[in-house]
Design an enzyme around this catalytic site. Structure first.
Site, PDB file in Angstrom:
ATOM      1  N   ASP A 213       0.986  -1.362  -0.073  1.00  0.00           N
ATOM      2  CA  ASP A 213      -0.002  -0.084  -0.019  1.00  0.00           C
ATOM      3  C   ASP A 213       0.824   1.409  -0.108  1.00  0.00           C
ATOM      4  OD1 ASP A 213      -1.630   2.227   1.319  1.00  0.00           O
ATOM      5  OD2 ASP A 213      -3.091   0.699   1.410  1.00  0.00           O
ATOM      6  N   HIS A 214       1.122   1.793  -1.039  1.00  0.00           N
ATOM      7  CA  HIS A 214       2.136   2.976  -1.068  1.00  0.00           C
ATOM      8  C   HIS A 214       2.083   4.057  -0.395  1.00  0.00           C
ATOM      9  CE1 HIS A 214      -0.461   5.022  -3.909  1.00  0.00           C
ATOM     10  NE2 HIS A 214       0.212   6.227  -3.860  1.00  0.00           N
TER      11      HIS A 214
ATOM     12  N   LYS B 155       4.812   6.480   2.237  1.00  0.00           N
ATOM     13  CA  LYS B 155       4.956   7.982   2.430  1.00  0.00           C
ATOM     14  C   LYS B 155       5.703   8.497   3.648  1.00  0.00           C
ATOM     15  CE  LYS B 155       0.983   8.945  -0.706  1.00  0.00           C
ATOM     16  NZ  LYS B 155       1.587   9.500  -1.957  1.00  0.00           N
TER      17      LYS B 155
ATOM     18  N   GLU C 282      -7.824  14.898  -4.887  1.00  0.00           N
ATOM     19  CA  GLU C 282      -7.005  14.757  -6.017  1.00  0.00           C
ATOM     20  C   GLU C 282      -7.566  15.792  -7.167  1.00  0.00           C
ATOM     21  OE1 GLU C 282      -5.273  10.809  -7.304  1.00  0.00           O
ATOM     22  OE2 GLU C 282      -6.974  10.123  -6.631  1.00  0.00           O
TER      23      GLU C 282
ATOM     24  N   HIS D 265      -5.925   2.606   1.044  1.00  0.00           N
ATOM     25  CA  HIS D 265      -4.934   3.885   1.350  1.00  0.00           C
ATOM     26  C   HIS D 265      -5.599   4.590   2.517  1.00  0.00           C
ATOM     27  CE1 HIS D 265      -2.875   2.769  -2.144  1.00  0.00           C
ATOM     28  NE2 HIS D 265      -3.626   3.692  -2.850  1.00  0.00           N
TER      29      HIS D 265
ATOM     30  N   LYS E 159     -11.683  12.460  -6.641  1.00  0.00           N
ATOM     31  CA  LYS E 159     -11.165  13.064  -8.000  1.00  0.00           C
ATOM     32  C   LYS E 159     -11.472  14.247  -8.468  1.00  0.00           C
ATOM     33  CE  LYS E 159      -8.945   8.428  -9.394  1.00  0.00           C
ATOM     34  NZ  LYS E 159      -7.411   8.947  -8.934  1.00  0.00           N
TER      35      LYS E 159
HETATM   36  C1  BG6 Z   1      -3.639   4.950  -6.538  1.00  0.00           C
HETATM   37  C2  BG6 Z   1      -4.876   5.036  -7.206  1.00  0.00           C
HETATM   38  O1  BG6 Z   1      -3.561   3.795  -5.749  1.00  0.00           O
HETATM   39  O2  BG6 Z   1      -3.229   6.063  -5.862  1.00  0.00           O
HETATM   40  C3  BG6 Z   1      -4.968   6.014  -7.938  1.00  0.00           C
HETATM   41  O3  BG6 Z   1      -5.364   3.789  -7.725  1.00  0.00           O
HETATM   42  C4  BG6 Z   1      -4.659   7.487  -7.252  1.00  0.00           C
HETATM   43  O4  BG6 Z   1      -6.454   6.320  -8.502  1.00  0.00           O
HETATM   44  C5  BG6 Z   1      -3.405   7.287  -6.737  1.00  0.00           C
HETATM   45  O5  BG6 Z   1      -4.447   8.473  -8.017  1.00  0.00           O
HETATM   46  C6  BG6 Z   1      -3.036   8.264  -5.498  1.00  0.00           C
HETATM   47  O6  BG6 Z   1      -1.685   8.466  -5.106  1.00  0.00           O
HETATM   48  P1  BG6 Z   1      -1.081   9.497  -4.616  1.00  0.00           P
HETATM   49  O7  BG6 Z   1       0.349   9.069  -4.224  1.00  0.00           O
HETATM   50  O8  BG6 Z   1      -0.728  10.206  -5.900  1.00  0.00           O
HETATM   51  O9  BG6 Z   1      -1.867  10.092  -3.897  1.00  0.00           O
END
Ligand code: BG6
Length: 512
Positions: A198-199, A203, A237, A261, A361
């Site tokens: 989970d990126h 962060k 976003e 997330h 979004k």
């Molecule tokens: C991804 C989603 O996991 O995370 C995207 O699939 C989203 O839809 C993105 O835009 C957002 O990541 P970050 O790091 O730019 O907030």
């Protein structure tokens, strides 16, 4: 009174020595976007910073036929385009490129795994990677289970060294499929080998939540229902679906962002202090908090959850199309691109404190932040009129962009009369540390090579995330004809109903 110092706090979770062990990273789906935009640039930066050892190699595998030389050239361009470093050191690149390989792989073809096996043995011999293998599944999500099964059948889930498998999101598309995927991969892999990425957890500012809460003495005593009025988590976003309409139609913001997330971030705010920084200790506390999250009943979904979909509008002065006009999106799509939820944690710390969450979004501004709003002062000594100029204390943790932390409090306006106004105390990463914040994927890849699962999602957490959102998704599917989409204009803060939701609870959204 002095603090208790844990015997060896650096033992786990927080390493001084962070150079990875010798290993080979195998990327499934290496011809795709993620490898190009994130994975290879992150691995290159780790190499540049000497965080991976000389005994290291990368094997890209995908269906697209390509020679290793062509792969190297493409990845060189990708690094130049997507790496945070503007300059690519040619010497570092040359030695990195020598460790890059490519081979074709059809995920469902057993004979291709035989080929990969001998290639890996050769790589071990030539690069000293000692049989340590990190398989990164960045393929279509429908292929994750098959890839793990094939790895297992080919004997690749075992090795003389370690074998770890990173699984990209989305992990399932509902509770049932997430459970099925967990069951399937557990047939071949031990939980200690599974790294569900989970990126957001990679962060820097998200990791700082633990430091902020547990390395400081003054905030934690306030971090509870006695002092906190409510919490707002905003994940906004400005981008639309960026050519991923096909995927997004099947997902929507609850599946794409909230279930994973946002819940990960939320659990770090809501959790109790862990006994140590070990992966299990931290993940135990996170899941415990999520177990206390109140379930969404259909009634709660109607009263305390809001969905939205953007119509045409403008972002930063530029006109943008509505969601239904995006490529691969149905003209009458009912997929939500915005959601706001009211959550409660029914435990001793948070009982009665609402957590308002919104993610969407094409909103006004790109911002991810957590705002802790404290209770108002019990007595307004300065009179009601004066206190109207000020708002209760707020602590805002900005995850991105403009990473930092702000504390808002009331101060006297200089002058002979007493006037009170809000002021901010501000910490900014950029000016305080003056270093470039590492990319999430760098940290996460390095952690995986070090065998540290702290920042990866455990089985129970992925399933709990789905368990919580399923009643929302089900109710929204059942009543999909009831809302008129689009219901917010691109470039705004989402549908009116989201303001109504929070105002009904006697609060207001921040306008970050
Ligand atoms: C991804 C989603 O996991 O995370 C995207 O699939 C989203 O839809 C993105 O835009 C957002 O990541 P970050 O790091 O730019 O907030």
């Amino acid at each position: 009174m002095s603090a208790t110092v844990l015997e060896n706090p650096l033992r786990e979770g927080m390493r001084l020595e962070r150079t990875a062990e010798p290993c080979c990273v195998v990327i499934f789906g290496a011809s795709g976007d993620l490898a190009k935009r994130k994975l290879i640039p992150a691995l290159f930066r780790l190499a540049q910073e000497r965080l991976v050892p000389a005994e290291f190699a990368i094997l890209g595998a995908a269906r697209t036929p390509m020679e290793t030389d062509e792969f190297r050239t493409k990845m060189r361009e990708a690094v130049a385009e997507f790496s945070a470093d503007k300059e690519v050191d040619p010497q570092v690149w040359d030695s990195f490129a020598e460790k890059l390989y490519y081979d074709t792989l059809d995920i469902g073809a057993p004979e291709d795994y035989k080929k990969i096996t001998s290639l890996l043995e050769e790589i071990d011999k030539n690069h000293g990677t000692q049989g340590n293998r990190l398989f990164y599944l960045s393929t279509a999500p429908t292929l994750y289970a098959e890839a793990v099964k094939q790895l297992g059948d080919a004997g690749l889930t075992k090795s003389k060294g370690w074998v770890r498998v990173v699984i990209e999101k989305p992990f399932g598309r509902d509770l049932e499929s997430a459970r099925a995927l967990n069951q399937e991969i557990h047939k071949y892999l031990d939980e200690s080998q599974i790294y569900r990425i989970d990126h957001y957890l990679g962060k820097e500012t998200v990791q700082n939540l633990l430091v902020f809460r547990f390395a400081n003495g003054i905030f934690e005593p306030l971090w509870n229902r006695q002092y906190v009025d409510h919490v707002q988590v905003t994940n906004a976003e400005t981008v639309g679906v960026e050519g991923r309409g096909g995927y997004y139609e099947q997902a929507g913001v609850v599946r794409d962002m909230i279930q994973n997330h946002v819940f990960q971030v939320l659990s770090l705010i809501a959790m109790e202090p862990p006994a140590s920084l070990g992966a299990e200790a931290v993940r135990d506390e996170k899941i415990k908090a999520m177990h206390a999250a109140r379930a969404f009943t259909p009634e709660r979904v109607r009263a305390e959850c809001v969905r939205g979909q953007y119509g045409a509008g403008s972002i930063n002065g530029q006109p943008v199309p509505g969601y239904r006009e995006e490529q691969d999106v149905a003209k009458d799509s009912t997929t939500e691109t915005f959601a706001a939820l009211t959550m409660y944690f029914d435990n001793w710390r948070w009982s009665g404190v609402p957590f308002f969450i919104r993610s969407g979004k094409r909103l006004t501004k790109r911002v991810t932040e957590i705002a802790i709003q404290f209770r108002d002062a019990p007595v307004h000594l300065f009179g009601a009129e004066m206190m109207e100029q000020v708002t209760p204390n707020q602590l805002v943790i900005r995850i991105q962009p403009d990473e930092g932390i702000t504390l808002r409090f009331a101060a006297k306006v200089p002058g002979q009369v007493t006037r009170v106004r809000d002021v901010n105390m501000d910490f900014r990463y950029g000016s305080s540390f003056g270093v470039q914040i590492p990319e999430a994927y760098e940290r996460l890849l390095l952690d995986c090579m070090l065998g540290d699962q702290t920042l990866y999602a455990r089985t129970d957490m992925t399933e709990r995330g789905w368990e919580l959102v399923m009643p929302i998704l089900d109710e929204w599917a059942r009543t999909k004809g009831e809302v008129q989409f689009p219901n917010y204009e691109a470039g705004t803060w989402g549908p009116k109903a989201s303001d109504v939701m929070i105002e009904r609870a006697g609060r207001r959204w921040r306008r970050p």
